[in-house]
Design an enzyme around this catalytic site. Sequence first.
Site, PDB file in Angstrom:
ATOM      1  N   THR A 138      73.250 -12.064 -45.137  1.00 34.80           N
ATOM      2  CA  THR A 138      74.109 -13.225 -44.905  1.00 34.80           C
ATOM      3  C   THR A 138      73.383 -14.531 -45.201  1.00 34.80           C
ATOM      4  OG1 THR A 138      75.102 -14.477 -43.074  1.00 34.80           O
ATOM      5  CG2 THR A 138      73.371 -12.982 -42.482  1.00 34.80           C
TER       6      THR A 138
ATOM      7  N   LYS B 288      69.396 -10.400 -38.618  1.00 32.71           N
ATOM      8  CA  LYS B 288      69.567 -10.166 -40.065  1.00 32.71           C
ATOM      9  C   LYS B 288      68.328 -10.661 -40.818  1.00 32.71           C
ATOM     10  CE  LYS B 288      72.628  -8.738 -42.089  1.00 32.71           C
ATOM     11  NZ  LYS B 288      73.034  -7.348 -42.460  1.00 32.71           N
TER      12      LYS B 288
ATOM     13  N   GLU C 266      73.488 -16.884 -43.218  1.00 31.14           N
ATOM     14  CA  GLU C 266      73.159 -17.479 -41.913  1.00 31.14           C
ATOM     15  C   GLU C 266      71.660 -17.436 -41.627  1.00 31.14           C
ATOM     16  OE1 GLU C 266      75.960 -16.642 -38.791  1.00 31.14           O
ATOM     17  OE2 GLU C 266      77.539 -16.191 -40.232  1.00 31.14           O
TER      18      GLU C 266
HETATM   19  P1  NAD Z   1      81.807  -5.200 -39.667  1.00 32.20           P
HETATM   20  O1  NAD Z   1      81.381  -5.573 -38.282  1.00 32.20           O
HETATM   21  O2  NAD Z   1      83.238  -5.337 -40.047  1.00 32.20           O
HETATM   22  O3  NAD Z   1      81.415  -3.686 -39.960  1.00 32.20           O
HETATM   23  C1  NAD Z   1      80.182  -3.139 -39.584  1.00 32.20           C
HETATM   24  C2  NAD Z   1      80.238  -1.621 -39.760  1.00 32.20           C
HETATM   25  O4  NAD Z   1      78.951  -1.102 -39.388  1.00 32.20           O
HETATM   26  C3  NAD Z   1      81.281  -0.937 -38.861  1.00 32.20           C
HETATM   27  O5  NAD Z   1      81.994   0.013 -39.612  1.00 32.20           O
HETATM   28  C4  NAD Z   1      80.436  -0.270 -37.795  1.00 32.20           C
HETATM   29  O6  NAD Z   1      81.027   0.919 -37.272  1.00 32.20           O
HETATM   30  C5  NAD Z   1      79.141   0.026 -38.534  1.00 32.20           C
HETATM   31  N1  NAD Z   1      77.989   0.106 -37.630  1.00 32.20           N
HETATM   32  C6  NAD Z   1      77.628  -0.799 -36.673  1.00 32.20           C
HETATM   33  N2  NAD Z   1      76.529  -0.351 -36.011  1.00 32.20           N
HETATM   34  C7  NAD Z   1      76.189   0.827 -36.585  1.00 32.20           C
HETATM   35  C8  NAD Z   1      75.139   1.752 -36.348  1.00 32.20           C
HETATM   36  N3  NAD Z   1      74.231   1.566 -35.371  1.00 32.20           N
HETATM   37  N4  NAD Z   1      75.057   2.853 -37.133  1.00 32.20           N
HETATM   38  C9  NAD Z   1      75.977   3.067 -38.123  1.00 32.20           C
HETATM   39  N5  NAD Z   1      77.001   2.244 -38.371  1.00 32.20           N
HETATM   40  C10 NAD Z   1      77.100   1.130 -37.609  1.00 32.20           C
HETATM   41  O7  NAD Z   1      80.858  -6.036 -40.635  1.00 32.20           O
HETATM   42  P2  NAD Z   1      81.203  -6.783 -41.998  1.00 32.20           P
HETATM   43  O8  NAD Z   1      81.767  -8.099 -41.690  1.00 32.20           O
HETATM   44  O9  NAD Z   1      81.931  -5.847 -42.888  1.00 32.20           O
HETATM   45  O10 NAD Z   1      79.731  -7.031 -42.567  1.00 32.20           O
HETATM   46  C11 NAD Z   1      79.074  -6.011 -43.327  1.00 32.20           C
HETATM   47  C12 NAD Z   1      77.694  -6.490 -43.701  1.00 32.20           C
HETATM   48  O11 NAD Z   1      77.783  -7.684 -44.472  1.00 32.20           O
HETATM   49  C13 NAD Z   1      76.813  -6.836 -42.497  1.00 32.20           C
HETATM   50  O12 NAD Z   1      75.513  -6.396 -42.774  1.00 32.20           O
HETATM   51  C14 NAD Z   1      76.878  -8.355 -42.415  1.00 32.20           C
HETATM   52  O13 NAD Z   1      75.690  -8.873 -41.856  1.00 32.20           O
HETATM   53  C15 NAD Z   1      77.015  -8.712 -43.878  1.00 32.20           C
HETATM   54  N6  NAD Z   1      77.731  -9.973 -44.150  1.00 32.20           N
HETATM   55  C16 NAD Z   1      78.942 -10.210 -43.593  1.00 32.20           C
HETATM   56  C17 NAD Z   1      79.631 -11.386 -43.893  1.00 32.20           C
HETATM   57  C18 NAD Z   1      81.002 -11.672 -43.321  1.00 32.20           C
HETATM   58  O14 NAD Z   1      81.539 -12.772 -43.555  1.00 32.20           O
HETATM   59  N7  NAD Z   1      81.636 -10.742 -42.626  1.00 32.20           N
HETATM   60  C19 NAD Z   1      79.061 -12.322 -44.767  1.00 32.20           C
HETATM   61  C20 NAD Z   1      77.808 -12.040 -45.329  1.00 32.20           C
HETATM   62  C21 NAD Z   1      77.159 -10.852 -45.022  1.00 32.20           C
HETATM   63  P1  TYD Z   2      83.080 -16.825 -37.553  1.00 35.47           P
HETATM   64  O1  TYD Z   2      84.291 -16.288 -38.234  1.00 35.47           O
HETATM   65  O2  TYD Z   2      82.672 -16.233 -36.239  1.00 35.47           O
HETATM   66  O3  TYD Z   2      81.887 -16.747 -38.614  1.00 35.47           O
HETATM   67  P2  TYD Z   2      80.380 -17.358 -38.514  1.00 35.47           P
HETATM   68  O4  TYD Z   2      80.126 -17.888 -37.171  1.00 35.47           O
HETATM   69  O5  TYD Z   2      79.572 -16.132 -38.781  1.00 35.47           O
HETATM   70  O6  TYD Z   2      80.325 -18.390 -39.580  1.00 35.47           O
HETATM   71  O7  TYD Z   2      83.285 -18.382 -37.331  1.00 35.47           O
HETATM   72  C1  TYD Z   2      83.546 -19.254 -38.413  1.00 35.47           C
HETATM   73  C2  TYD Z   2      83.576 -20.661 -37.875  1.00 35.47           C
HETATM   74  O8  TYD Z   2      84.699 -20.781 -36.974  1.00 35.47           O
HETATM   75  C3  TYD Z   2      82.356 -21.022 -37.039  1.00 35.47           C
HETATM   76  O9  TYD Z   2      82.034 -22.392 -37.247  1.00 35.47           O
HETATM   77  C4  TYD Z   2      82.804 -20.813 -35.609  1.00 35.47           C
HETATM   78  C5  TYD Z   2      84.284 -21.173 -35.662  1.00 35.47           C
HETATM   79  N1  TYD Z   2      85.152 -20.440 -34.691  1.00 35.47           N
HETATM   80  C6  TYD Z   2      86.016 -21.164 -33.867  1.00 35.47           C
HETATM   81  O10 TYD Z   2      86.089 -22.418 -33.911  1.00 35.47           O
HETATM   82  N2  TYD Z   2      86.795 -20.469 -32.977  1.00 35.47           N
HETATM   83  C7  TYD Z   2      86.741 -19.112 -32.882  1.00 35.47           C
HETATM   84  O11 TYD Z   2      87.468 -18.535 -32.027  1.00 35.47           O
HETATM   85  C8  TYD Z   2      85.870 -18.388 -33.753  1.00 35.47           C
HETATM   86  C9  TYD Z   2      85.784 -16.889 -33.692  1.00 35.47           C
HETATM   87  C10 TYD Z   2      85.095 -19.103 -34.654  1.00 35.47           C
END
Ligand code: NAD
Ligand code: TYD
Length: 356
Positions: free
Chosen positions: A134, A163, A136
């Site tokens: 990420t 991360k 972040e």
């Molecule tokens: P998510 O929370 O939707 O999914 C995570 C998955 O990992 C789930 O299916 C869960 O069951 C599995 N999991 C969790 N703990 C586990 C464990 N101990 N063993 C095996 N499986 C396990 O996450 P996401 O939003 O799809 O993110 C996926 C990846 O991408 C993460 O590594 C996250 O850091 C990264 N990422 C996410 C975003 C975003 O905006 N969502 C952005 C950049 C990077």
């Molecule tokens: P989020 O979707 O949790 O992603 P991240 O914190 O990983 O960027 O949040 C996106 C932005 O929205 C972040 O600035 C926090 C804000 N936020 C709210 O204002 N209210 C909420 O209920 C949530 C979940 C997030």
Amino acid sequence: MNESKTIVITGGAGFIGSHVVRLFVNKYPHYRIVNLDALTYAGNLENLRDIENAPNYCFEKVNLLDAGALERLFVQYAPDGVIHLAAESHVDRSILSPLDFVYTNVVGTVNLLNAAKTHWSGNFGGKLFYHVSTDEVYGALGDEGLFTEKTPYDPHSPYSASKAASDHFVRAYHDTYGLPAVVTNCSNNYGPYHFPEKLIPLFINNIINKKPLPVYGDGLYTRDWLFVKDHAAAIDLVYHQGKNGETYNIGGFNEWKNIELVKLLCRLMDQKLNRREGESEALITYVKDRPGHDRRYAIDAGKINRELGWKPSVTFEEGLSQTIDWYLENEEWLKHVTSGEYQQYYQTQYTTAHAS
Ligand code: NAD
Ligand code: TYD
């Protein structure tokens, strides 16, 4: 590209992972795709109904904390590659339970690295450990500037710290043992199958149910949003064409202040639900800020664009509109994932942590 391969995709039952699994299963019928997932609250096999019977797909319920099970899985499948997405992924939950993030994101990643290193040792040719991370990890930006691959790490939440630690371990295994590895750091994703604890799906669900929209702090925090299918396409490209040992930043060139994004979402939802203009905006409620809240994230995705030719293909308006339509057409999915544990999380997060 016609060469057959076995790839283990971890976290394939989650949000981004399910899009990556779907893309690889459909695009590479000659690959075997093994989805490794523990099915935590965020993992849901309903996300993969359309491909679950594909002959080149299989699912293994394995927890990353079970090093023995990972070892057995590597022996059984002899994978050529790993695309590692499994993680605890929500910042607010990391503030409530930081150790869960240390276990899965740090210890779990090291367990997976060990399994790959042991199984591949002596023959790293054609192998790849792809770690999905990420933006972040880079911390917070002021009003100006963008995160590049050279920006020093400066994580502020337990999530981003875990991360960052996992990214460091992946690079350490590359530098120390020669494990072939790539890391990508991506901005905020949105799209279908996004668990409704994150901003966009949470607010879509609350608008549908006419519940308050809890905006943290002054609402002027900025995120760079990318449609999830564009992230999956970038992962495909980096897996096949990325250079061993490199890092690539992935982003949407699409910055929005939270409050502006929420107002756009409200307008689009009023139109789609045939509600009167302004009805959803009236649900906006400012609540106590998230502790350690990073002010602004924004990615310079110039390197992946120049070197691999990737750029986002979907505009924000198109992507958001498609996303809203998906949630409106999949209310059963929403109902399933918001029953049970979700109710307790919602109660703790929004009536305790954010009570003003
Ligand atoms: P998510 O929370 O939707 O999914 C995570 C998955 O990992 C789930 O299916 C869960 O069951 C599995 N999991 C969790 N703990 C586990 C464990 N101990 N063993 C095996 N499986 C396990 O996450 P996401 O939003 O799809 O993110 C996926 C990846 O991408 C993460 O590594 C996250 O850091 C990264 N990422 C996410 C975003 C975003 O905006 N969502 C952005 C950049 C990077
Ligand atoms: P989020 O979707 O949790 O992603 P991240 O914190 O990983 O960027 O949040 C996106 C932005 O929205 C972040 O600035 C926090 C804000 N936020 C709210 O204002 N209210 C909420 O209920 C949530 C979940 C997030």
